[in-house]
Motif scaffolding. Structure first.
Motif, PDB file in Angstrom:
ATOM      1  N   GLU A  16       6.511  -0.387   7.551  1.00 49.20           N
ATOM      2  CA  GLU A  16       6.110   0.910   7.009  1.00 49.20           C
ATOM      3  C   GLU A  16       7.351   1.791   6.933  1.00 49.20           C
ATOM      4  O   GLU A  16       8.053   1.959   7.944  1.00 49.20           O
ATOM      5  CB  GLU A  16       5.050   1.574   7.884  1.00 49.20           C
ATOM      6  CG  GLU A  16       3.736   0.823   7.937  1.00 49.20           C
ATOM      7  CD  GLU A  16       2.738   1.483   8.863  1.00 49.20           C
ATOM      8  OE1 GLU A  16       3.163   2.022   9.901  1.00 49.20           O
ATOM      9  OE2 GLU A  16       1.538   1.469   8.550  1.00 49.20           O
ATOM     10  N   SER A  69       3.881   0.723   2.664  1.00 46.66           N
ATOM     11  CA  SER A  69       3.567  -0.286   3.662  1.00 46.66           C
ATOM     12  C   SER A  69       3.503  -1.647   2.987  1.00 46.66           C
ATOM     13  O   SER A  69       2.805  -1.812   1.985  1.00 46.66           O
ATOM     14  CB  SER A  69       2.220   0.039   4.327  1.00 46.66           C
ATOM     15  OG  SER A  69       1.823  -1.009   5.188  1.00 46.66           O
ATOM     16  N   GLU A 123       0.842  -1.188   0.000  1.00 51.08           N
ATOM     17  CA  GLU A 123       0.000   0.000   0.000  1.00 51.08           C
ATOM     18  C   GLU A 123       0.880   1.242   0.000  1.00 51.08           C
ATOM     19  O   GLU A 123       1.887   1.298   0.706  1.00 51.08           O
ATOM     20  CB  GLU A 123      -0.927   0.029   1.224  1.00 51.08           C
ATOM     21  CG  GLU A 123      -1.990  -1.059   1.207  1.00 51.08           C
ATOM     22  CD  GLU A 123      -2.996  -0.897   2.339  1.00 51.08           C
ATOM     23  OE1 GLU A 123      -2.935   0.144   3.037  1.00 51.08           O
ATOM     24  OE2 GLU A 123      -3.819  -1.803   2.520  1.00 51.08           O
ATOM     25  N   SER A 177       2.997   4.746  -9.693  1.00 51.82           N
ATOM     26  CA  SER A 177       2.072   3.640  -9.418  1.00 51.82           C
ATOM     27  C   SER A 177       1.901   2.717 -10.611  1.00 51.82           C
ATOM     28  O   SER A 177       1.775   1.492 -10.458  1.00 51.82           O
ATOM     29  CB  SER A 177       0.712   4.188  -8.977  1.00 51.82           C
ATOM     30  OG  SER A 177       0.825   4.843  -7.741  1.00 51.82           O
ATOM     31  N   ASN A 198       0.698   5.385   0.560  1.00 50.02           N
ATOM     32  CA  ASN A 198      -0.111   6.481   1.099  1.00 50.02           C
ATOM     33  C   ASN A 198       0.778   7.715   1.161  1.00 50.02           C
ATOM     34  O   ASN A 198       1.512   7.923   2.123  1.00 50.02           O
ATOM     35  CB  ASN A 198      -0.647   6.127   2.483  1.00 50.02           C
ATOM     36  CG  ASN A 198      -1.560   7.202   3.038  1.00 50.02           C
ATOM     37  OD1 ASN A 198      -1.930   8.153   2.344  1.00 50.02           O
ATOM     38  ND2 ASN A 198      -1.931   7.066   4.299  1.00 50.02           N
ATOM     39  N   GLY A 199       0.741   8.505   0.097  1.00 47.38           N
ATOM     40  CA  GLY A 199       1.653   9.633   0.006  1.00 47.38           C
ATOM     41  C   GLY A 199       3.078   9.146  -0.133  1.00 47.38           C
ATOM     42  O   GLY A 199       3.412   8.418  -1.062  1.00 47.38           O
ATOM     43  N   GLN A 237      -2.506  -1.689  -3.546  1.00 48.96           N
ATOM     44  CA  GLN A 237      -3.613  -0.786  -3.292  1.00 48.96           C
ATOM     45  C   GLN A 237      -4.913  -1.600  -3.176  1.00 48.96           C
ATOM     46  O   GLN A 237      -4.998  -2.493  -2.360  1.00 48.96           O
ATOM     47  CB  GLN A 237      -3.689   0.292  -4.377  1.00 48.96           C
ATOM     48  CG  GLN A 237      -2.394   1.114  -4.549  1.00 48.96           C
ATOM     49  CD  GLN A 237      -2.027   1.970  -3.368  1.00 48.96           C
ATOM     50  OE1 GLN A 237      -1.706   1.456  -2.299  1.00 48.96           O
ATOM     51  NE2 GLN A 237      -2.040   3.282  -3.558  1.00 48.96           N
ATOM     52  N   GLU A 238      -5.881  -1.340  -4.013  1.00 53.80           N
ATOM     53  CA  GLU A 238      -7.157  -2.058  -3.903  1.00 53.80           C
ATOM     54  C   GLU A 238      -7.212  -3.313  -4.777  1.00 53.80           C
ATOM     55  O   GLU A 238      -8.206  -4.056  -4.727  1.00 53.80           O
ATOM     56  CB  GLU A 238      -8.312  -1.129  -4.307  1.00 53.80           C
ATOM     57  CG  GLU A 238      -8.431   0.129  -3.453  1.00 53.80           C
ATOM     58  CD  GLU A 238      -8.661  -0.196  -1.991  1.00 53.80           C
ATOM     59  OE1 GLU A 238      -9.427  -1.137  -1.711  1.00 53.80           O
ATOM     60  OE2 GLU A 238      -8.083   0.488  -1.130  1.00 53.80           O
TER      61      GLU A 238
END
Length: 202
Positions: free
Chosen positions: A148, A49, A42, A163, A44-45, A185-186
């Protein structure tokens, strides 16, 4: 930290993406010996993670350095062999491997939470130095590790993860290693028949 190009190559987006590739490749080694089934990535900015269901880092094992565990040593001291224990199989994604210590040293913050022998261990680092001792924060039958990390802008600049490049690489990795589950991500990438499944998409 003085010579990051020795480890990451040319600095920029490709260099910080090596954070993802190194952490995923470590889980892939475990998958190849039937000790892990998935890894989730993941972004996030600036935070990356990576979580898995592998064996966990050896916080319960002593190192040859007084007062620190083997896990802490791996996170703070560079080893000069292919891997700290010369395990096989040993694979890399997107070129050569780095090791955990260079990733840690070039992160403004790195947090590790890892299950080992019925205990969830946690330790925090900044620029390669431990900011706390390794502590048990939970008891149970959990499994796996979550790391992380925030790549240091003093070294890499204000570079963003690409990405679309990461997605393509992780998608391809899931097909190269049949049955290895990769989350990004998802999305979830899973190819039980490996490269054969790419043919169905053409």
């Amino acid at each position: 930290r003085r010579r990051p190009c020795m480890y990451f190559g040319k600095l920029g987006s490709p260099s910080i993406e090596k954070f993802v590739y190194e952490l995923v490749a470590n889980v892939l080694d475990l998958y190849l010996i039937n000790q892990a089934t998935f890894v989730n990535v993941e972004l996030n900015g600036t935070v990356v993670s990576v979580e898995d269901d592998g064996l966990g880092l050896p916080f319960d094992e002593p190192s040859n350095l007084e007062g620190i565990s083997l896990a802490t040593k791996l996170l703070t001291h560079i080893h000069w062999t292919r891997s700290h224990d010369e395990h096989a199989p040993h694979v890399h994604i997107g070129g050569h491997g780095l090791g955990l210590a260079p990733l840690n040293a070039t992160s403004t913050q790195l947090i590790v939470r890892s299950w080992r022998s019925g205990s969830l261990w946690e330790q925090r680092f900044s620029k390669g130095f431990a900011q706390s001792t390794a502590n048990i924060v939970e008891q149970g039958n959990g499994r796996g590790t979550k790391i992380e990390a925030i790549p240091d802008p003093e070294i890499f600049g204000q570079v963003q993860y690409r990405s679309h490049i990461l997605r393509r690489t992780l998608f391809e990795t899931a097909h190269l290693f049949a049955g290895f589950r990769i989350g990004f991500q998802e999305e979830r990438f899973y190819a039980p028949k490996g490269l054969q499944m790419l043919g169905f998409m053409l």
